[in-house]
Design a protein around this motif. Structure first.
Motif, mmCIF file in Angstrom:
data_model
loop_
_atom_site.group_PDB
_atom_site.id
_atom_site.type_symbol
_atom_site.label_atom_id
_atom_site.label_comp_id
_atom_site.label_asym_id
_atom_site.label_seq_id
_atom_site.Cartn_x
_atom_site.Cartn_y
_atom_site.Cartn_z
ATOM 1 N N GLU A 175 -3.942 8.097 -2.811
ATOM 2 C CA GLU A 175 -2.860 7.272 -2.268
ATOM 3 C C GLU A 175 -2.692 6.000 -3.098
ATOM 4 O O GLU A 175 -1.571 5.580 -3.394
ATOM 5 C CB GLU A 175 -3.141 6.904 -0.810
ATOM 6 N N LEU A 176 -3.804 5.410 -3.502
ATOM 7 C CA LEU A 176 -3.763 4.210 -4.339
ATOM 8 C C LEU A 176 -3.085 4.503 -5.674
ATOM 9 O O LEU A 176 -2.242 3.727 -6.137
ATOM 10 C CB LEU A 176 -5.181 3.683 -4.557
ATOM 11 N N GLN A 177 -3.410 5.619 -6.277
ATOM 12 C CA GLN A 177 -2.768 6.012 -7.541
ATOM 13 C C GLN A 177 -1.261 6.176 -7.363
ATOM 14 O O GLN A 177 -0.486 5.789 -8.242
ATOM 15 C CB GLN A 177 -3.369 7.318 -8.066
ATOM 16 N N ALA A 178 -0.842 6.753 -6.245
ATOM 17 C CA ALA A 178 0.586 6.952 -5.979
ATOM 18 C C ALA A 178 1.303 5.610 -5.846
ATOM 19 O O ALA A 178 2.415 5.435 -6.357
ATOM 20 C CB ALA A 178 0.779 7.799 -4.725
ATOM 21 N N ILE A 179 0.663 4.660 -5.180
ATOM 22 C CA ILE A 179 1.260 3.326 -5.028
ATOM 23 C C ILE A 179 1.420 2.668 -6.402
ATOM 24 O O ILE A 179 2.481 2.125 -6.715
ATOM 25 C CB ILE A 179 0.404 2.444 -4.094
ATOM 26 N N VAL A 180 0.373 2.741 -7.201
ATOM 27 C CA VAL A 180 0.426 2.146 -8.550
ATOM 28 C C VAL A 180 1.535 2.793 -9.377
ATOM 29 O O VAL A 180 2.309 2.104 -10.043
ATOM 30 C CB VAL A 180 -0.943 2.278 -9.256
ATOM 31 N N ARG A 181 1.641 4.109 -9.303
ATOM 32 C CA ARG A 181 2.671 4.828 -10.059
ATOM 33 C C ARG A 181 4.075 4.381 -9.639
ATOM 34 O O ARG A 181 4.941 4.123 -10.483
ATOM 35 C CB ARG A 181 2.501 6.337 -9.871
ATOM 36 N N ARG A 182 4.295 4.238 -8.318
ATOM 37 C CA ARG A 182 5.611 3.797 -7.837
ATOM 38 C C ARG A 182 5.912 2.369 -8.297
ATOM 39 O O ARG A 182 7.049 2.052 -8.646
ATOM 40 C CB ARG A 182 5.698 3.914 -6.312
ATOM 41 N N MET A 183 4.898 1.520 -8.307
ATOM 42 C CA MET A 183 5.092 0.145 -8.776
ATOM 43 C C MET A 183 5.416 0.120 -10.268
ATOM 44 O O MET A 183 6.317 -0.596 -10.705
ATOM 45 C CB MET A 183 3.843 -0.705 -8.495
ATOM 46 N N GLU A 184 4.672 0.891 -11.040
ATOM 47 C CA GLU A 184 4.896 0.928 -12.488
ATOM 48 C C GLU A 184 6.277 1.471 -12.838
ATOM 49 O O GLU A 184 6.865 1.073 -13.842
ATOM 50 C CB GLU A 184 3.819 1.774 -13.176
ATOM 51 N N ASN A 185 6.789 2.366 -12.016
ATOM 52 C CA ASN A 185 8.099 2.981 -12.270
ATOM 53 C C ASN A 185 9.243 2.248 -11.576
ATOM 54 O O ASN A 185 10.362 2.752 -11.523
ATOM 55 C CB ASN A 185 8.086 4.448 -11.833
ATOM 56 N N ASP A 186 8.941 1.052 -11.028
ATOM 57 C CA ASP A 186 9.955 0.253 -10.325
ATOM 58 C C ASP A 186 10.676 1.039 -9.235
ATOM 59 O O ASP A 186 11.895 0.932 -9.071
ATOM 60 C CB ASP A 186 10.973 -0.320 -11.320
ATOM 61 N N GLU A 187 9.920 1.809 -8.474
ATOM 62 C CA GLU A 187 10.496 2.627 -7.411
ATOM 63 C C GLU A 187 10.497 1.928 -6.050
ATOM 64 O O GLU A 187 10.947 2.502 -5.069
ATOM 65 C CB GLU A 187 9.727 3.946 -7.304
ATOM 66 N N LEU A 188 9.978 0.702 -5.992
ATOM 67 C CA LEU A 188 9.880 -0.005 -4.712
ATOM 68 C C LEU A 188 10.780 -1.227 -4.709
ATOM 69 O O LEU A 188 10.826 -1.967 -5.685
ATOM 70 C CB LEU A 188 8.421 -0.454 -4.474
ATOM 71 N N ASP A 189 11.464 -1.439 -3.587
ATOM 72 C CA ASP A 189 12.208 -2.685 -3.463
ATOM 73 C C ASP A 189 11.239 -3.781 -3.011
ATOM 74 O O ASP A 189 10.073 -3.521 -2.738
ATOM 75 C CB ASP A 189 13.411 -2.543 -2.523
ATOM 76 N N ILE A 190 11.710 -4.995 -2.926
ATOM 77 C CA ILE A 190 10.835 -6.130 -2.653
ATOM 78 C C ILE A 190 10.131 -6.010 -1.300
ATOM 79 O O ILE A 190 8.963 -6.372 -1.168
ATOM 80 C CB ILE A 190 11.613 -7.469 -2.777
#
Length: 63
Positions: A13-28
């Motif tokens: 789950e932590l890896q998935a969060i990091v991946r989404r952050m690195e790919n700018d997939e999350l809004d603020i």
């Protein structure tokens, strides 16, 4: 009753969060919530690693 996460589940789950952050997939708004979740997952993983390390050391010193 809440199920306790296994180390592998928390790490995945932590890896998935990091991946989404690195790919700018999350809004603020999502970023804040995901950072808090990541922090709790990191703490959980550290605790599990520390506990396992202590158990291994105990086993090795008993022999």
């Amino acid at each position: 009753m809440k199920k306790e996460l296994k180390y592998e589940e928390a790490f995945t789950e932590l890896q998935a969060i990091v991946r989404r952050m690195e790919n700018d997939e999350l809004d603020i708004d999502q970023m804040s919530a995901q950072l808090k979740r990541a922090q709790s997952l990191i703490t959980l993983c550290k605790e599990k690693l520390t506990k396992t390390d202590e158990e291994i050391k105990k086993i090795l010193t008993e022999e």
